[in-house]
Design a protein around this motif. Sequence first.
Motif, PDB file in Angstrom:
ATOM      1  N   LYS A 153       8.715  51.217  97.048  1.00 29.07           N
ATOM      2  CA  LYS A 153       8.671  52.663  96.830  1.00 29.07           C
ATOM      3  C   LYS A 153       8.304  52.967  95.376  1.00 29.07           C
ATOM      4  CE  LYS A 153      11.867  55.058  98.832  1.00 29.07           C
ATOM      5  NZ  LYS A 153      13.154  55.707  99.174  1.00 29.07           N
ATOM      6  N   GLU A 154       8.884  52.239  94.439  1.00 28.35           N
ATOM      7  CA  GLU A 154       8.587  52.446  93.025  1.00 28.35           C
ATOM      8  C   GLU A 154       7.140  52.069  92.709  1.00 28.35           C
ATOM      9  OE1 GLU A 154      11.619  50.221  91.022  1.00 28.35           O
ATOM     10  OE2 GLU A 154      13.177  51.683  91.523  1.00 28.35           O
ATOM     11  N   ALA A 155       6.657  50.977  93.315  1.00 27.88           N
ATOM     12  CA  ALA A 155       5.272  50.561  93.087  1.00 27.88           C
ATOM     13  C   ALA A 155       4.306  51.606  93.639  1.00 27.88           C
ATOM     14  CB  ALA A 155       5.015  49.201  93.729  1.00 27.88           C
ATOM     15  N   THR A 156       4.606  52.151  94.815  1.00 25.12           N
ATOM     16  CA  THR A 156       3.756  53.176  95.412  1.00 25.12           C
ATOM     17  C   THR A 156       3.749  54.426  94.549  1.00 25.12           C
ATOM     18  OG1 THR A 156       4.224  52.334  97.622  1.00 25.12           O
ATOM     19  CG2 THR A 156       3.379  54.572  97.474  1.00 25.12           C
ATOM     20  N   ALA A 157       4.895  54.796  94.024  1.00 21.74           N
ATOM     21  CA  ALA A 157       4.982  55.990  93.181  1.00 21.74           C
ATOM     22  C   ALA A 157       4.150  55.809  91.919  1.00 21.74           C
ATOM     23  CB  ALA A 157       6.432  56.287  92.829  1.00 21.74           C
ATOM     24  N   GLU A 178      20.585  42.542 104.268  1.00 21.86           N
ATOM     25  CA  GLU A 178      20.485  43.997 104.134  1.00 21.86           C
ATOM     26  C   GLU A 178      20.235  44.398 102.679  1.00 21.86           C
ATOM     27  OE1 GLU A 178      24.118  45.485 105.836  1.00 21.86           O
ATOM     28  OE2 GLU A 178      23.490  45.012 107.876  1.00 21.86           O
ATOM     29  N   VAL A 179      20.946  43.762 101.770  1.00 19.48           N
ATOM     30  CA  VAL A 179      20.776  44.084 100.350  1.00 19.48           C
ATOM     31  C   VAL A 179      19.358  43.716  99.900  1.00 19.48           C
ATOM     32  CG1 VAL A 179      21.516  43.432  98.017  1.00 19.48           C
ATOM     33  CG2 VAL A 179      23.212  43.937  99.776  1.00 19.48           C
ATOM     34  N   THR A 180      18.880  42.559 100.315  1.00 15.61           N
ATOM     35  CA  THR A 180      17.533  42.125  99.946  1.00 15.61           C
ATOM     36  C   THR A 180      16.493  43.084 100.509  1.00 15.61           C
ATOM     37  OG1 THR A 180      18.242  39.824  99.886  1.00 15.61           O
ATOM     38  CG2 THR A 180      15.874  40.226 100.115  1.00 15.61           C
ATOM     39  N   LYS A 181      16.663  43.492 101.768  1.00 19.09           N
ATOM     40  CA  LYS A 181      15.722  44.421 102.394  1.00 19.09           C
ATOM     41  C   LYS A 181      15.687  45.748 101.634  1.00 19.09           C
ATOM     42  CE  LYS A 181      14.788  46.706 106.813  1.00 19.09           C
ATOM     43  NZ  LYS A 181      15.248  46.895 108.187  1.00 19.09           N
ATOM     44  N   LYS A 182      16.863  46.271 101.275  1.00 15.67           N
ATOM     45  CA  LYS A 182      16.917  47.531 100.528  1.00 15.67           C
ATOM     46  C   LYS A 182      16.257  47.384  99.166  1.00 15.67           C
ATOM     47  CE  LYS A 182      21.028  49.452 102.745  1.00 15.67           C
ATOM     48  NZ  LYS A 182      22.420  49.860 102.573  1.00 15.67           N
ATOM     49  N   ALA A 183      16.491  46.260  98.492  1.00 19.69           N
ATOM     50  CA  ALA A 183      15.890  46.040  97.172  1.00 19.69           C
ATOM     51  C   ALA A 183      14.369  45.969  97.277  1.00 19.69           C
ATOM     52  CB  ALA A 183      16.445  44.759  96.548  1.00 19.69           C
TER      53      ALA A 183
END
Length: 105
Positions: free
Chosen positions: A69-73, A58-63
């Motif tokens: 998201k940051e790359a897309t932004a 779960e932690v890996t998926k969120k990271a």
Amino acid sequence: QRVVTCVKNETVGGIRFSGYGSHLDNYPQPYLSFACAIGVTKEEIDTFAQRLDKTLSEVTKKALQQSAKEATASDQSEPPPPPSADDEQEADEAQPPVQENPPGV
């Protein structure tokens, strides 16, 4: 189990501890530590391993989602503005004049 972040500082009895909770001051990275006692059963260890695996997944998926998201932004930043008339005039002035062929050539 506990997570040592390596950034927590604590003062105990007037003594300051850097990286409080770790076995070493200023440990260079976070780590996870586990303890078990004599008498722990195989089932308890298996349950722990399953929960740890689920949590780390779960932690890996969120990271990964956050990184995407940051790359897309950053990819969606505004494009540069179109060149102005002054920019085009400067570009034209920087070009050497075009020589025309003499008549009959």
